[in-house]
Motif scaffolding. Structure first.
Motif, short mmCIF file in Angstrom:
data_model
loop_
_atom_site.label_atom_id
_atom_site.label_comp_id
_atom_site.label_asym_id
_atom_site.label_seq_id
_atom_site.Cartn_x
_atom_site.Cartn_y
_atom_site.Cartn_z
N LEU A 156 0.85 -1.20 0.00
CA LEU A 156 0.00 0.00 0.00
C LEU A 156 0.88 1.25 0.00
CD1 LEU A 156 -2.80 -1.12 2.49
CD2 LEU A 156 -2.86 -1.13 0.00
N ARG A 157 2.01 1.16 0.69
CA ARG A 157 2.95 2.28 0.76
C ARG A 157 3.53 2.58 -0.63
NH1 ARG A 157 5.87 0.05 4.69
NH2 ARG A 157 7.51 -0.54 3.26
N ASP A 158 3.68 1.54 -1.44
CA ASP A 158 4.24 1.74 -2.79
C ASP A 158 3.37 2.66 -3.63
OD1 ASP A 158 6.48 0.28 -2.45
OD2 ASP A 158 5.87 -1.44 -3.68
N GLY A 159 2.08 2.75 -3.25
CA GLY A 159 1.22 3.73 -3.90
C GLY A 159 0.61 3.29 -5.22
N ASN A 160 0.66 2.00 -5.53
CA ASN A 160 0.00 1.58 -6.78
C ASN A 160 -1.02 0.46 -6.53
OD1 ASN A 160 1.77 -0.54 -6.32
ND2 ASN A 160 2.10 -0.90 -8.50
N LEU A 161 -1.52 0.39 -5.27
CA LEU A 161 -2.51 -0.64 -4.95
C LEU A 161 -3.56 -0.07 -4.01
CD1 LEU A 161 -3.55 -3.63 -4.69
CD2 LEU A 161 -1.90 -3.92 -2.85
N ALA A 162 -4.82 -0.36 -4.29
CA ALA A 162 -5.90 -0.02 -3.37
C ALA A 162 -6.81 -1.23 -3.25
CB ALA A 162 -6.69 1.17 -3.90
N ILE A 163 -7.23 -1.53 -2.04
CA ILE A 163 -8.18 -2.65 -1.84
C ILE A 163 -9.48 -2.06 -1.31
CG2 ILE A 163 -7.05 -3.25 0.37
CD1 ILE A 163 -8.14 -6.12 -0.10
N THR A 164 -10.58 -2.56 -1.84
CA THR A 164 -11.90 -2.03 -1.49
C THR A 164 -12.80 -3.16 -1.04
OG1 THR A 164 -11.61 -0.30 -3.12
CG2 THR A 164 -13.87 -0.70 -2.41
N HIS A 165 -13.57 -2.92 0.03
CA HIS A 165 -14.52 -3.91 0.52
C HIS A 165 -15.81 -3.73 -0.26
CE1 HIS A 165 -17.38 -5.36 3.83
NE2 HIS A 165 -16.92 -6.39 3.17
N ARG A 166 -16.14 -4.68 -1.13
CA ARG A 166 -17.26 -4.44 -2.04
C ARG A 166 -17.76 -5.74 -2.67
NH1 ARG A 166 -17.96 -0.40 -5.76
NH2 ARG A 166 -17.55 0.90 -3.97
N ASP A 167 -19.08 -5.83 -2.83
CA ASP A 167 -19.65 -6.90 -3.66
C ASP A 167 -19.74 -6.33 -5.07
OD1 ASP A 167 -21.24 -8.62 -5.10
OD2 ASP A 167 -22.58 -9.07 -3.43
N VAL A 168 -18.79 -6.70 -5.90
CA VAL A 168 -18.72 -6.08 -7.23
C VAL A 168 -19.86 -6.54 -8.14
CG1 VAL A 168 -16.24 -5.66 -7.19
CG2 VAL A 168 -17.09 -7.84 -8.07
N CYS A 169 -20.42 -7.72 -7.85
CA CYS A 169 -21.50 -8.22 -8.70
C CYS A 169 -22.77 -7.39 -8.47
CB CYS A 169 -21.79 -9.68 -8.41
SG CYS A 169 -20.37 -10.70 -8.76
N GLN A 170 -22.91 -6.91 -7.26
CA GLN A 170 -24.11 -6.13 -6.94
C GLN A 170 -23.86 -4.63 -7.10
OE1 GLN A 170 -26.11 -7.81 -3.49
NE2 GLN A 170 -26.74 -5.70 -3.03
N ASP A 171 -22.71 -4.16 -6.62
CA ASP A 171 -22.50 -2.71 -6.53
C ASP A 171 -21.46 -2.15 -7.49
OD1 ASP A 171 -24.37 -2.69 -4.42
OD2 ASP A 171 -22.81 -3.36 -3.04
N GLY A 172 -20.90 -2.98 -8.36
CA GLY A 172 -19.96 -2.47 -9.35
C GLY A 172 -18.60 -2.12 -8.78
N PHE A 173 -17.84 -1.32 -9.55
CA PHE A 173 -16.44 -1.10 -9.21
C PHE A 173 -16.09 0.35 -8.84
CE2 PHE A 173 -16.81 -4.70 -12.06
CZ PHE A 173 -15.97 -5.65 -11.50
N ALA A 174 -17.04 1.29 -9.03
CA ALA A 174 -16.72 2.70 -8.76
C ALA A 174 -16.42 2.88 -7.28
CB ALA A 174 -17.89 3.57 -9.18
#
Ligand SMILES: C[S@@+](CC[C@H](N)C(=O)[O-])C[C@H]1O[C@@H](n2cnc3c(N)ncnc32)[C@H](O)[C@@H]1O
Length: 399
Positions: A156-174
């Motif tokens: 995460l410190r490298d600055g090129n990765l973000a992780i998101t808690h999300r059901d992508v099938c229901q709520d998409g990727f935004a």
């Protein structure tokens, strides 16, 4: 920088190292002064590792014996991490991930969407190569564990990765400001509030129902460059549904492949002759006969009430080498015997053997002619500046 993206020579306190105990047993170790790494082959003080180059062999005397146990302390890489990580889910192994990354042309220009994160095996590989990785996981505990692991590994410190808690099938990727995500913690959208600009040109879906996530991709994929997708599914029925959905949403060049990663071990095998087999059969029959006669004599002595019915078992003469098993050991390749080269397939294949469905899409098909002219002019100019090597010179212009 993360140890996964930058190599260093010496092991230092606080480093993450991977202890190679055997081919199937690699363990992550956080190097801590005064601590000990315990294995069945011995206890290895971390202090013995500090200051040594990564890759060093560390040996300790096994307690109560004159033998040594040893391990190798290795620099972490995404490939080794895949072999040593704590499994929270099924994971993508290197035979698959390496193929997928080259098919998706993953490079520092890539903006990657990965769902779900799972055990983070593939995330480590993506994070090393891609410009930016947006990883999504809907399982809350797994999200937390992956986030912690990425933090510990400096990803995460490298600055090129973000992780998101999300059901992508229901709520998409935004990704918005109020979402549970590391995006706004570690990086900032332009004003720190507006939704993250995803603009993905590489998509990897390792989900039970990828076809339900495909329609949501429209709003987050790049509009002005080629976008490539790979869906990783273990069943052909899933592939079928995925292909149908990809076609419906205008994805083209759809192709499904399966990686059958196999490792062949090359070795020598002794050439065995029919004479050997016949000699072995004769030996077995002869020994059986001798045994029977001995037992018969002992029985007769017993019923005739003789003292000492027991007869000493005769010493079996040490036979020549028996190529069918018993006998003295012969080292592979011994010049006293005839050998042939053989190859053996490794029995355990570290590959998930899922079906990989690839497709691509170009949303904006019109060309920006001004930009094309600018790029081609620039390329021509660069080419003109590069001297053409004359005969007898190599490409670097050196004779
Ligand atoms: C097989 S694992 C992914 C493994 C990962 N590719 C790796 O190499 O470690 C699939 C993950 O997708 C997550 N998942 C399933 N459905 C999801 C969804 N709708 N949205 C986000 N994540 C989902 C699961 O919780 C699981 O952790």
């Amino acid at each position: 920088m993360s140890q996964f993206s930058e190599y260093k020579d010496l092991i230092q306190a606080g480093d993450l190292a991977l202890a190679w105990i055997s081919r199937d047993n690699i363990k992550p170790v956080r190097i801590t002064p005064g601590a000990t790494f315990n294995t069945r082959y011995g206890s290895f003080p971390h202090d013995d590792m500090i200051g040594k180059p990564f890759g060093s062999q560390i040996a300790v005397r096994t307690r109560g014996s004159n033998k040594f146990g040893f391990i190798h302390v290795l620099q972490p890489t995404p490939e080794l991490w895949t072999l040593s990580l704590p499994h929270r889910t099924q994971i993508v192994y290197t035979p698959d991930s390496s193929y997928i990354m080259q098919r998706l042309q993953c490079s520092p220009h890539s903006r990657v969407i990965e769902a779900g994160t799972g055990s983070g095996s593939f995330t480590h590989a993506f994070a090393r190569s891609a410009g930016f990785v947006f990883s999504y996981e809907f399982h809350e505990v797994r999200y937390g564990q992956a986030k912690q692991e990425f933090e510990d590994h400096g990803l995460l410190r490298d600055g090129n990765l973000a992780i998101t808690h999300r059901d992508v099938c229901q709520d998409g990727f935004a990704i918005g400001k109020n979402d549970t995500t590391t995006f706004f913690e570690n990086l900032q959208s332009d004003d720190g509030v507006s939704p993250a600009k995803i603009d993905a040109n590489v998509v990897f879906l390792d989900l039970p129902a990828p076809w339900t996530a495909i329609p949501h991709l429209e709003e987050v994929i790049s509009q002005d460059s080629k976008v490539s997708v790979c869906c990783f599914s273990p069943c052909i029925e899933q592939v079928d549904k995925t292909v149908e959905m990809l076609e419906k949403h205008g994805w083209v060049d759809i192709e499904m492949v399966e990686i059958q990663g196999k490792q062949y071990e090359s070795r020598r095998q002794m050439v065995r002759h029919l004479d050997h087999a016949l000699q072995r059969l004769r030996d077995v029959r002869e020994r059986k006969q001798i045994g029977l006669e001995r037992r018969k004599r002992m029985f007769n002595k017993l019923i005739s009430d003789q003292e000492e019915p027991y007869e000493e078992r005769p010493e079996t003469p040490k036979t020549e080498y028996n190529p069918f098993g018993k006998g003295s050991r012969v080292k592979e390749g011994d010049t006293g015997f005839k050998w042939k080269e053989v190859s053996k397939v490794e029995s355990e294949i570290k590959s998930h053997t899922s079906y990989l469905t690839f497709a691509s899409k170009i949303v904006e098909k019109t060309r920006d002619e001004t930009l094309v002219t600018k790029i081609t002019d620039q390329e021509r100019e660069n080419a003109a500046k590069t001297p053409i090597p004359t005969k007898g010179e190599n490409k670097k212009g050196k004779p």
